[in-house]
Design an enzyme around this catalytic site. Structure first.
Site, short mmCIF file in Angstrom:
data_model
loop_
_atom_site.label_atom_id
_atom_site.label_comp_id
_atom_site.label_asym_id
_atom_site.label_seq_id
_atom_site.Cartn_x
_atom_site.Cartn_y
_atom_site.Cartn_z
N HIS A 1 46.56 90.44 42.69
CA HIS A 1 47.09 90.24 44.02
C HIS A 1 45.79 90.02 44.77
O HIS A 1 46.00 89.52 46.23
CB HIS A 1 47.75 91.11 44.62
N ARG B 1 53.97 91.58 40.69
CA ARG B 1 54.29 92.47 41.78
C ARG B 1 55.59 91.66 42.91
O ARG B 1 55.84 90.44 42.32
CB ARG B 1 53.19 92.48 42.81
#
Length: 560
Positions: free
Chosen positions: A118, A286
């Protein structure tokens, strides 16, 4: 073969290549240093249990800046170390959970993943290299420590000078001493998802006139997967997806699916009153679930998936063997486990801890508050899996008259109560200052009168009586390994708590994470704003940790 001789290259060892829970992450210029990337790849290959000779490795990543150069280095070093075959995604684009599935389905030796998850990408941003084992999961500490030990003593690496391999063309070819198979990384994984979920029910649900869908890939790896799922399989039109073209710098954005960085999705969902919004991160492990006026915290998400598991074919057929959450994740999942009589676990942050339980047949569904949710279908958290799971649940709930995300949330709160939860991230904090925060808490915990005291939030005069404190430690029930210093926690007599820990997923400085949690069975509170409900607890947590004083940070970088 005579044209492709193994070449031994002298090198100097680097002392900063210790892999974290998700591999080695540094800024791109660090990896671009002479020998730096080659050294780490050599250390991985040398640390493969049983050695690299005659192995098969799966290779891919999120397509971030510097991936093209690194994958060619992997090919050359793998050839130099006797690797038999590399299975590489076309154009390298390969989500982390899909790599896990590919390793498992092929019974490959392991995989090398090029991702910093991320974190932002670009010439001055982050890059990462990670090794996964033959179970498809992240390397355990014994292997990552072996990689680190090797990296500190390295004096040479081995490679074969090979021509650049074209990774845009599907098919298998022999390149010198090594076989290279370039595969479509999307179709097999989407086909796999279709065996887990009721796509017919989902398709019927999303085509109802009052249901709308918007997925945002945040210019990460999941774009091609999402296009195949939402457009090709579910028959939605192009307006149902955005940010689905992978970009080396994530189109200048931060590919982290939360309320801060997925703001374009949040804005579109609210403006158009979209029923179901979702986003995934850079490497696809995610997720964020967000409908009009209804944000699902990751802590609530895993609890709701566990509660509705019987509506998902994979669990309806195989059952739910166990549930687990990371220690900082809220206790919402625990209440579902207790109500259903299912074994549940609290583990340190890091997906490898879930993997051990899965491999032992004791865990089916798990999650982390950091927007990671998954099951034993692979050995990584899986953003698209969680998103499709939610669509499956919404379709099942709709048949029971429970409408949309907000309806599912309120139904859950009515059964189990509501857990208010939030995380404050303070990124790239000076490491010395971050360590002072941890020391402040350690000293406070050591004082004889802290447990039983009642610190008060000045703004509201709300007091919280301290019931228990500690630094979380975990003994793995499978391999009996012990993990200490996993996060300082303070639990109060009303069940509220806060946790402070240093994160290992950044590439520079230190990241302090503050987690706060409050449980309520008062139905009048179920509709309250999260930050409003947690305000007194956050004030007490900041006061006790002296985080602002020690770091100079008056505001967190991100609130989730």
């Amino acid at each position: 073969m005579s044209d492709y001789q193994v070449k031994t290259v002298p090198t100097k060892a680097f002392q900063d290549q210790r892999p974290g829970t998700s591999g080695l992450r540094k800024r791109v210029p660090v990896f671009q240093q002479e020998h730096y990337t080659e050294n780490f790849i050599q250390s991985i290959l040398s640390s493969i249990p049983g050695g690299p000779k005659d192995t098969t490795l799966v290779v891919g990543g999120d397509g971030r800046y510097y991936s093209n150069e690194v994958v060619q280095k992997i090919i050359q070093l793998s050839a130099g170390n006797g690797v038999k075959k590399l299975v590489i995604a076309r154009d390298i684009i390969f989500s982390t959970p899909a790599i896990s599935h590919e390793i498992r389905s092929r019974k490959a030796t392991g995989g090398i993943l090029l991702t910093a998850s991320h974190n932002p990408g670009g010439p001055k941003a982050d890059f990462g290299i990670k090794y996964n084992m033959d179970n498809g999961g992240p390397a355990p500490e014994a292997v990552t420590e072996a990689i680190f030990a090797h990296s500190k003593e390295l004096t040479e690496y081995k490679l074969v000078d090979l021509p650049e391999v074209d990774l845009s063309q599907l098919g298998e070819r022999q390149v010198g001493p090594i076989s290279i198979e370039v595969i479509d990384a999307v179709k097999p994984y989407v086909a796999f998802l279709k065996t887990l979920f009721d796509f017919d029910a989902i398709k019927a649900y999303v085509h109802q006139p009052d249901v709308s869908v918007l997925f945002d890939g945040l210019s990460g790896v999941t774009g091609p997967y999402a296009r195949d799922i939402f457009i090709n399989e579910l028959g939605l039109d192009e307006s149902s997806i955005q940010g689905c073209e992978p970009s080396p710098d994530f189109n200048g954005g931060h590919p982290d699916p939360n309320l801060t960085y997925a703001h374009d999705l949040v804005k579109a969902v609210e403006e158009k009153q979209i029923t179901f919004g979702a986003a995934s991160d850079g490497d696809g492990d995610r997720n964020m679930i967000y409908g009009a006026g209804a944000f699902v915290t990751p802590s609530d998400s895993v609890a709701i998936i566990a509660d509705w598991a019987e509506s998902i074919p994979y669990f309806a057929k195989g059952g739910v063997k166990g549930l687990a959450r990371s220690m900082p994740t809220s206790t919402a999942l625990d209440r579902v486990a207790k109500a259903k009589g299912i074994e549940h676990f609290e583990v340190p942050t890091g997906w490898k801890f879930f993997g051990n339980l899965m491999d032992a047949g004791r865990l089916s569904i798990c999650g982390e508050e950091s927007f990671g949710t998954g099951s034993d279908h692979v050995r990584e958290k899986d953003g698209l899996w969680a998103i499709v799971a939610w669509l499956n649940i919404l379709a099942a709930a709709d048949k029971k008259g429970i409408k949309g995300i907000k309806g599912v949330l309120q139904d859950h709160y009515s059964k189990y109560g509501r857990t208010f939860f939030s995380r404050y991230d303070y990124e790239e904090v000076d490491s010395d200052a971050a360590n002072k925060v941890i020391k402040e808490l350690s000293d406070l915990f050591a004082s004889s009168d802290f447990v039983g005291s009642s610190p008060t939030a000045t703004s509201s005069s709300t007091s919280f009586k301290v019931a228990e404190v500690g630094n979380f430690a975990y003994t793995d029930p499978i391999d009996h390994s012990v993990s200490k210093n996993q996060g300082h926690y303070v639990t109060f007599s009303d069940g509220s708590r806060f946790v402070v820990r240093l994160s290992g997923t950044g590439s520079q400085g230190a990241t302090i994470r503050l987690y706060v949690e409050k449980y309520s069975q008062d139905s009048s509170e179920y509709g309250r704003d999260t930050q409003e409900g947690l305000k007194p607890l956050i004030e007490v947590a900041l006061k006790l940790s002296k985080l602002v004083e020690q770091t100079g940070r008056k505001e967190p970088t991100v609130i989730t």
